[in-house]
Enzyme design. Structure first.
Site: not given
Ligand code: EPU
Length: 456
Positions: A28-29, A108, A132, A326, A348
């Protein structure tokens, strides 16, 4: 958060050990960023291993609004949808502000369109960002970098208007923190800027390295050096790419934690070891076991609970190659079942431990602290953020009414509900669709007792 509709609710009857096989697709990233990169090319790009998740649909909408044609590959022999996307940016055009604003608050990713749109059209309009709610999540590094390239940033009530009066120029940028998004912003802008760009204190997550691979295939000149330095020599023109996205290491870890917390056994097909190493060490230390299969057919990793008592430990999240933030939330759920005191230091995102309040309502014992516990001092230490946690375990979890605050916390609530005795009602599950393909069907196939509420 808005009240959820009936179809946004999942009822979970806990207690079953999850067992069987699930597939993960591209990260996904990475996938939405590779889609944005296609906008830089004068040629068709083909992206394989694309998951069917809402972040991909959002970027598809944004690209189409700018004249990029985005189509799926041909369906499989049994009608199964293709996981290939074909992106054709031949007629890139200015999108109407209304078409862009329609995507406000959804993700984002829109901010990453700045560089490509400035190169193609000399102008970019970026709506208010979503994503998020795990901290303040400013975009100051992005905007400072764009200004350093020569762009002009104008803040308007409905979003940001960014323009490039002339061709953007390569520059020297030092990020105050190795931000993933800001590193991608610089990459996607520098590849077509005039001259050399040197980025220091860059993020080097596996998804960034994969984005660099995509850009290199397009004709870009990017090299990664020691000590977080990335150097880019701008070129005049880029072509398309054909690329297979790296597997989603974050979804893989979520399934691994589901296996551990429920005492189950899950093979994650498509997962590979390379980007999982830091997680695998932690998984083993807690008392999980795994087997990497990369010798026949499709790669996979099988995760299971090795029996006996799980072990508590101290963890600190960090940028890659540290433990990804994550991975923290699903690990926290698993650690509620470990013997002793675990310490978590989240370095983070300043608010990524807020989700533990609901776990406590389910019977967990998690205490949050402002101090930097169990590791080095971080940038949140002298401020008012509850960014450390002490988990006392093991605790029996029971079902509860849960409302999902963010993507990873959402899946972690599902893990907790599955490990708990009794029934949980989980609201806001559409947030999980941002990053987990078809997860309800995957859960059912693993033996979970879940019910989707059908709208009346
Ligand atoms: N930051 C700033 N200013 C900026 C940019 C970042 O202060 O201009 C700060 C952030 O507030 C945060 C830190 O820097 O404290 C790191 O943020 P980063 O920019 O690295 O995060 P991101 O690019 O917004 C991506 C992933 C996140 C993942 C982080 C860290 C995507 C779409 N999102 O976010 O993924 O947690 O990197 O690895 O790639 C998720 O998958 O659930 C998720 C939230």
């Amino acid at each position: 958060m808005a009240l959820s509709t009936a179809s946004d609710v999942l009822t979970v009857h806990g207690g079953a050990a999850l067992s069987g096989e699930v597939r993960v697709r591209g990260a996904k990233n990475l996938v939405p960023k590779a889609m944005v990169a296609a906008l830089l090319g004068h040629g068709t790009s083909v992206l394989h291993n694309v998951p069917s998740i809402s972040d991909v649909r959002i970027v598809t909408g944004l690209l189409e609004a700018h004249g990029v044609s985005v189509t799926r590959g041909a369906a499989g022999p049994n009608g199964e949808p293709s996981d290939t996307l074909i992106l054709d940016p031949v007629s890139v055009e200015r999108a109407s502000d209304a078409a862009v604003e329609a995507h406000a608050g959804t993700s984002r990713i829109p901010v990453l369109l700045c560089g490509p749109l400035l190169h193609r059209l000399g102008r970019a309009f970026i709506p208010d960002l979503g994503g998020c709610k795990i901290g303040d999540r400013p975009i100051d590094f992005h905007l400072d970098a764009l200004r350093a390239f020569g762009a002009v940033v104008e803040k308007r009530p409905e979003g940001l208007l960014i323009s490039a009066p002339e061709r953007l120029r390569g520059t020297q940028i030092r990020l105050p923190y190795p931000s993933v998004g800001a590193t991608e912003q610089v990459l996607l802008t520098a590849v077509l800027a005039e001259g050399v760009t040197e980025l220091s204190n860059a993020a080097t997550e596996p998804e960034i390295v994969d984005l660099i691979a995509v850009l290199q295939k397009m004709g870009a000149m990017v090299s990664v050096h020691n000590d977080r330095v990335i150097r880019i020599i701008g070129v005049d023109r880029l072509g398309g790419f054909t690329h297979r996205a790296i597997p989603d290491r974050l979804e893989t870890a979520s399934w691994a934690c589901a296996a551990l917390a429920t005492g189950g056994d899950i093979r994650v097909v498509g997962a590979t070891q390379g980007e999982m190493m830091t997680f695998l060490n932690v998984f083993r230390r807690i008392g999980g076991d795994f087997e990497v299969d990369d010798t026949r057919g499709e790669p996979s990793i099988r995760f299971w609970h090795s029996g006996g008592q799980m072990r508590a430990l101290a963890l600190e999240t960090d940028v890659h190659p540290g433990l990804s933030t994550d991975w923290q939330q699903p690990l926290v759920v698993a650690l509620t079942q470990a013997q002793g005191l675990s310490i978590i230091h989240e370095t983070v995102y300043e608010q990524r431990l807020g989700f533990t309040e609901a776990l406590n309502r389910m019977g967990a014992q998690i205490q949050l602290y402002r101090e930097c516990l169990g590791g080095s001092a971080c940038r949140f230490g002298q401020r008012n953020f509850m960014h450390s946690a002490v988990i006392s375990g093991p605790t029996k979890l029971h079902g509860a009414e849960l409302t999902i605050p963010d993507l990873r916390a959402g899946f972690s609530y599902l893990i907790a509900a599955l490990a708990a005795q009794g029934t949980s009602t989980v609201h806001g599950i559409s947030l999980i669709h941002r990053g987990y393909e078809d997860f309800e069907a995957k859960l059912s196939a693993l033996g979970a007792d879940v019910e989707m509420e059908i709208p009346a």
